[in-house]
Design an enzyme around this catalytic site. Structure first.
Site, mmCIF file in Angstrom:
data_model
loop_
_atom_site.group_PDB
_atom_site.id
_atom_site.type_symbol
_atom_site.label_atom_id
_atom_site.label_comp_id
_atom_site.label_asym_id
_atom_site.label_seq_id
_atom_site.Cartn_x
_atom_site.Cartn_y
_atom_site.Cartn_z
ATOM 1 N N GLU A 1 0.783 -1.223 0.041
ATOM 2 C CA GLU A 1 0.053 0.008 -0.121
ATOM 3 C C GLU A 1 0.733 1.154 0.028
ATOM 4 O OE1 GLU A 1 -3.835 -1.622 2.739
ATOM 5 O OE2 GLU A 1 -2.130 -1.131 3.739
ATOM 6 N N ASP B 1 -12.074 -5.267 -2.243
ATOM 7 C CA ASP B 1 -12.973 -6.579 -2.192
ATOM 8 C C ASP B 1 -14.352 -6.220 -1.399
ATOM 9 O OD1 ASP B 1 -12.619 -7.614 1.025
ATOM 10 O OD2 ASP B 1 -10.856 -6.821 0.549
HETATM 11 N N1 SAH Z 1 -3.155 -11.652 2.812
HETATM 12 C C1 SAH Z 1 -2.285 -10.543 3.417
HETATM 13 C C2 SAH Z 1 -2.935 -10.003 4.853
HETATM 14 C C3 SAH Z 1 -4.030 -9.177 4.452
HETATM 15 S S1 SAH Z 1 -5.146 -8.567 5.853
HETATM 16 C C4 SAH Z 1 -0.893 -10.717 3.862
HETATM 17 O O1 SAH Z 1 -0.606 -11.745 3.804
HETATM 18 O O2 SAH Z 1 -0.160 -9.762 3.903
HETATM 19 C C5 SAH Z 1 -6.225 -7.511 5.129
HETATM 20 C C6 SAH Z 1 -5.513 -6.115 5.213
HETATM 21 O O3 SAH Z 1 -6.281 -5.268 4.223
HETATM 22 C C7 SAH Z 1 -5.550 -5.497 6.597
HETATM 23 O O4 SAH Z 1 -4.642 -4.477 6.748
HETATM 24 C C8 SAH Z 1 -6.922 -4.917 6.236
HETATM 25 O O5 SAH Z 1 -7.032 -3.423 6.960
HETATM 26 C C9 SAH Z 1 -7.276 -4.619 4.918
HETATM 27 N N2 SAH Z 1 -8.391 -5.329 4.348
HETATM 28 C C10 SAH Z 1 -8.864 -5.307 3.135
HETATM 29 N N3 SAH Z 1 -10.039 -6.055 2.805
HETATM 30 C C11 SAH Z 1 -10.341 -6.547 4.073
HETATM 31 C C12 SAH Z 1 -11.536 -7.103 4.670
HETATM 32 N N4 SAH Z 1 -12.297 -7.922 3.799
HETATM 33 N N5 SAH Z 1 -11.623 -7.616 6.081
HETATM 34 C C13 SAH Z 1 -10.644 -6.972 6.875
HETATM 35 N N6 SAH Z 1 -9.774 -6.477 6.408
HETATM 36 C C14 SAH Z 1 -9.186 -6.041 5.103
#
Ligand code: SAH
Length: 256
Positions: free
Chosen positions: A13, A222
Site C-alpha cells: 500500500e 474486495d
Molecule cells: N494476505 C495479506 C493479509 C491481508 S489482511 C498478507 O499476507 O499480507 C487484510 C488487510 O487489508 C488489512 O490490513 C485490512 O485492513 C485490509 N482489508 C482489506 N479487505 C479486508 C476485509 N475484507 N476484511 C478485513 N480487512 C480487510
C-alpha cells in the site's frame, strides 16, 4: 500543514509513496521503519504499521511520542460493506468503530470500556480535504490524465464502473472478513457501515487519547464476501499503492 504521518498496514500500500522520497531518512523503532522526509514541501513520516489493531496502535503511539507528528493519515485497502460501495471506490472515514469489541453485559456491545462511546471521529477538516483529493484523482483517472493509474488498470482488477468517493462509518477488527455470511452479519449490526478493515479504529482511538487529528482513507479491494481473498490479492498487487500515491500527492500538492 504540520508534520504529517502517512501510515499503511502493508508494504504494497505504501510502495509508490516511499519511492517518491529518495532522500528520506530511515529511523528504526519498535520493529518498524519510519521514513522521515519531504513531499510537496511538507514534512512527512511514512511508516508501515503491520496488520491489525494492536500493530496500528503501537505504530501510532510511537509516531506521536517520538516523531513529533501533528497530523496522521491512514491510507490502505478495505472490504466494502455498504450498498453501492464497490471495488475501486474510495471510502473516507468520518467515524470508526471496533466491530469485535464486546465487553457486554458489563458495557454495551461495541462500546470501548470506560470511554463511554463505541466510535472515534476522524478530523472533519482533514477528511474534507482528503475527500477532495480523492475526487480529483478519480476525475483524472476518468479523463485519462492520472499519471499513476489508468481506467484500463482498474478494469483489469474488476472495476467496471467509474469509482466513487464515499464518506461515513468504517469498521475495524482483527479479522479478515471473507465470507458473505460474515459481511451480512456486520451489516445487520451496523447498517450505516461502509467498509471493514483491521487498523483504522485503533489509530483513531490513540489519536483521540493524544488529542491529535487523523483521517482514514480506504480504497475498496474486495467486498468482504466469499471471493474477498481473490479480489484482495489482485487489487493489492496491481493498484493499491498507486491509489495511495496519487491521492496523497494530490492532497499535498506534490504533483505526482
Ligand atoms: N494476505 C495479506 C493479509 C491481508 S489482511 C498478507 O499476507 O499480507 C487484510 C488487510 O487489508 C488489512 O490490513 C485490512 O485492513 C485490509 N482489508 C482489506 N479487505 C479486508 C476485509 N475484507 N476484511 C478485513 N480487512 C480487510
Amino acid at each position: 500543514m504540520n508534520r504529517l504521518a502517512i501510515v499503511s498496514a502493508m508494504e504494497s500500500e505504501l510502495r509508490g509513496l516511499r519511492d517518491s522520497l529518495p532522500q528520506a531518512q530511515l529511523v528504526r523503532r519498535a520493529g518498524r521503519d519510519f521514513w522521515v522526509g519531504e513531499l510537496g514541501g511538507h514534512e512527512v513520516v511514512l511508516v508501515r504499521s503491520l496488520i491489525g489493531k494492536v500493530a496500528a496502535a503501537t505504530t501510532t503511539a510511537v509516531l506521536l511520542e517520538h516523531f513529533n507528528v501533528q497530523v496522521l493519515l491512514f491510507t490502505g485497502v478495505a472490504g466494502g460493506l455498504g450498498q453501492g460501495v464497490r471495488i475501486g471506490d474510495i471510502v473516507v472515514a468520518d467515524q470508526l468503530l471496533q466491530h469485535d469489541m464486546d465487553a457486554s453485559p458489563i458495557f454495551p456491545r461495541f462500546e470501548v470500556p470506560l470511554y463511554g462511546t463505541d466510535r472515534f471521529g476522524a478530523d472533519a477538516v482533514l477528511s474534507r480535504r482528503l475527500g477532495s483529493a480523492c475526487e480529483g484523482v478519480l476525475a483524472a483517472i476518468e479523463a485519462g490524465t492520472c499519471a499513476e493509474l489508468s481506467r484500463a488498470q482498474l478494469q483489469a482488477c474488476g472495476v467496471a464502473q467509474a469509482p466513487r468517493v464515499h464518506h461515513g462509518l468504517v469498521l475495524s477488527g482483527d479479522r479478515f472478513v471473507s465470507t458473505t455470511a460474515e459481511a451480512q452479519a456486520l451489516q445487520a449490526d451496523h447498517p450505516e457501515a461502509l467498509a471493514v478493515e483491521m487498523e483504522g479504529a485503533a489509530l483513531a482511538q490513540v489519536c483521540h487519547d493524544f488529542g491529535v487529528p487523523c483521517a482514514v482513507m480506504r480504497t475498496i479491494s474486495d467486498r468482504a464476501d466469499d471471493t474477498a481473498h481473490v479480489d484482495f490479492n489482485r487489487f493489492i498487487d496491481d493498484v493499491a499503492s498507486r491509489y495511495t500515491h496519487a491521492v496523497v500527492c494530490a492532497m499535498l500538492g506534490a504533483g505526482g
